[in-house]
Design a protein around this motif. Sequence first.
Motif, PDB file in Angstrom:
ATOM      1  N   VAL A   3     -12.655  -5.080   7.906  1.00 55.07           N
ATOM      2  CA  VAL A   3     -11.676  -6.227   8.068  1.00 55.07           C
ATOM      3  C   VAL A   3     -10.856  -6.032   9.416  1.00 55.07           C
ATOM      4  CG1 VAL A   3      -9.667  -7.226   6.700  1.00 55.07           C
ATOM      5  CG2 VAL A   3     -11.854  -6.062   5.559  1.00 55.07           C
ATOM      6  N   LEU A   4     -10.676  -7.167   9.849  1.00 60.09           N
ATOM      7  CA  LEU A   4      -9.915  -7.184  11.350  1.00 60.09           C
ATOM      8  C   LEU A   4      -8.451  -8.031  11.112  1.00 60.09           C
ATOM      9  CD1 LEU A   4      -9.835  -6.337  14.266  1.00 60.09           C
ATOM     10  CD2 LEU A   4     -10.872  -8.675  14.580  1.00 60.09           C
ATOM     11  N   CYS A   5      -7.573  -7.272  11.229  1.00 63.20           N
ATOM     12  CA  CYS A   5      -6.178  -7.505  11.051  1.00 63.20           C
ATOM     13  C   CYS A   5      -5.507  -7.727  12.541  1.00 63.20           C
ATOM     14  CB  CYS A   5      -5.293  -6.804  10.193  1.00 63.20           C
ATOM     15  SG  CYS A   5      -6.135  -6.386   8.556  1.00 63.20           S
ATOM     16  N   SER A   6      -4.534  -8.698  12.546  1.00 64.35           N
ATOM     17  CA  SER A   6      -3.848  -8.964  13.746  1.00 64.35           C
ATOM     18  C   SER A   6      -3.082  -7.932  14.109  1.00 64.35           C
ATOM     19  CB  SER A   6      -3.277 -10.385  13.628  1.00 64.35           C
ATOM     20  OG  SER A   6      -2.193 -10.473  12.813  1.00 64.35           O
ATOM     21  N   ALA A   7      -2.455  -7.330  13.220  1.00 62.11           N
ATOM     22  CA  ALA A   7      -1.316  -6.142  13.737  1.00 62.11           C
ATOM     23  C   ALA A   7      -0.775  -5.526  12.503  1.00 62.11           C
ATOM     24  CB  ALA A   7      -0.160  -6.789  14.250  1.00 62.11           C
ATOM     25  N   PRO A   8      -0.214  -4.336  12.410  1.00 60.84           N
ATOM     26  CA  PRO A   8       0.457  -3.597  11.435  1.00 60.84           C
ATOM     27  C   PRO A   8       1.643  -4.529  10.906  1.00 60.84           C
ATOM     28  CG  PRO A   8       0.745  -2.417  13.242  1.00 60.84           C
ATOM     29  CD  PRO A   8      -0.204  -3.370  13.813  1.00 60.84           C
ATOM     30  N   ALA A   9       1.978  -4.378   9.940  1.00 57.11           N
ATOM     31  CA  ALA A   9       3.235  -5.091   9.089  1.00 57.11           C
ATOM     32  C   ALA A   9       4.595  -4.594   9.828  1.00 57.11           C
ATOM     33  CB  ALA A   9       3.312  -5.504   7.728  1.00 57.11           C
ATOM     34  N   GLU A  10       4.415  -3.267  10.038  1.00 54.83           N
ATOM     35  CA  GLU A  10       5.668  -2.862  10.580  1.00 54.83           C
ATOM     36  C   GLU A  10       5.261  -1.361  11.429  1.00 54.83           C
ATOM     37  OE1 GLU A  10       7.776  -1.102   7.153  1.00 54.83           O
ATOM     38  OE2 GLU A  10       6.027  -1.254   5.910  1.00 54.83           O
ATOM     39  N   ALA A  11       5.926  -0.671  12.177  1.00 56.15           N
ATOM     40  CA  ALA A  11       5.851   0.235  12.876  1.00 56.15           C
ATOM     41  C   ALA A  11       4.924   1.274  12.120  1.00 56.15           C
ATOM     42  CB  ALA A  11       7.059   0.818  13.437  1.00 56.15           C
ATOM     43  N   TRP A  12       4.051   2.055  12.864  1.00 57.29           N
ATOM     44  CA  TRP A  12       2.858   3.300  12.283  1.00 57.29           C
ATOM     45  C   TRP A  12       3.967   4.190  11.591  1.00 57.29           C
ATOM     46  CZ3 TRP A  12      -1.475   2.450  10.465  1.00 57.29           C
ATOM     47  CH2 TRP A  12      -2.351   1.446  11.149  1.00 57.29           C
ATOM     48  N   SER A  13       5.017   4.572  12.281  1.00 62.91           N
ATOM     49  CA  SER A  13       5.770   5.774  11.769  1.00 62.91           C
ATOM     50  C   SER A  13       6.324   5.386  10.572  1.00 62.91           C
ATOM     51  CB  SER A  13       6.875   6.041  12.771  1.00 62.91           C
ATOM     52  OG  SER A  13       7.650   5.045  13.049  1.00 62.91           O
TER      53      SER A  13
END
Length: 409
Positions: A389-399
Amino acid sequence: MLSTLSTVATIVVVALIAREFGSERRGQILAAICAAVSGFVLGVGHLVSTATYDLLAWMLIGLFAVKLLRTGDGRWWLALGVTAGIAVENKYLVVLPIGALFVSLLIVGPRGVLRSWWLLAGVAVAGLIALPNILWQFQHDWPQLKVAGGISEDDGTENRIMFVPLQILQLSPFLVPVWIAGFRRIWRELPWARAVALAYPVLCVIVLAAGGKSYYALPLLLVLVAAGCEPTLRWIGRHRVVAVVGLTLTALTSAVFTLPVLPASAADFVIPVNKEQGEQIGWPAFAASVADAWERIPLGERSTATLFTGNYGEAGALVRYGPPHGLPSPYSAHMSFWDWARPPDTNTGPVLLVELERTPIFESYFRGCEQVGTIDSIVANDEDGTALVLCSAPAEAWSTLWPKVRQFY
């Protein structure tokens, strides 16, 4: 190599247990052979896993427990304590056989060994050795217990249904008469060791109640096998041909079900009994499929993109087989892989998810998710049908995201 050496030591300890039960050289050799050709020992002996070293620890605990009961010498509690303390550094399952032994001693005795100051010394030594592990677990909110809870919650019903069949199949159906003979021999001829025999059914009850995996109780069956070698030898004296055929069939069936000797096309036949067979097949092709999906990310966005897998097995495979395909280091929030590394906050670009099955709740942590591929494994293992599954971006910072996505099972 370490697994092989550990397994050889396990086989030797089984022979030593047979000696404690009064077996002469032939009985000890038979005990070693039975252990060496059993499915469980072969299965954990050619892989590096916690179960490999846990099995050796259980056998040592069995040996020291038999010595304790045979001699009445409380100093063997120290050996039990040292072994248990070291084993806890590997896996907490070691508390199960010791707990089952305590319950059995309370039921059938001899209770005198429980009134020894050496018992307290053994507990103190075990606690001292295990203390760093226990402190770490406490400081990190007991992750190992969370894993155990996840196993019980997700697989508990299946584990209970399959418990009895797998007790027979995973050691070997041909060894059932030997360990039954061992139980009967202890109960009738070796009353001082009855607590060791009773510990096996007590442990089975504990594992069933907890919904644990069937192999949790298998090591104690090897103790009963060691006890059963003397009556088995008497039987062999009258049925030599049958015995040779039986041991040969044990070795052959154990090898087929536990070692990678079958062609991949035939592995589905043994996977229901030994799931690990399927986990040794198809990883290079898996990495190639992931690489095809990664190629969908534009070159200019790959420097900020993230490769995120659903479990540590997939992550490990991509660490091993991914670089020749140009894949970056993978990340996973599964088990301890979560501890080793998390994506940097600068990774604000696309995220390629490798999911065993699509999960809307999990995908809600990312934006614009679309399935771009499926793993088509040649065997029915966990990875067969895995969604890419390819997503455009994380919804928030990885931290911020990282603590939310951790998985313990």
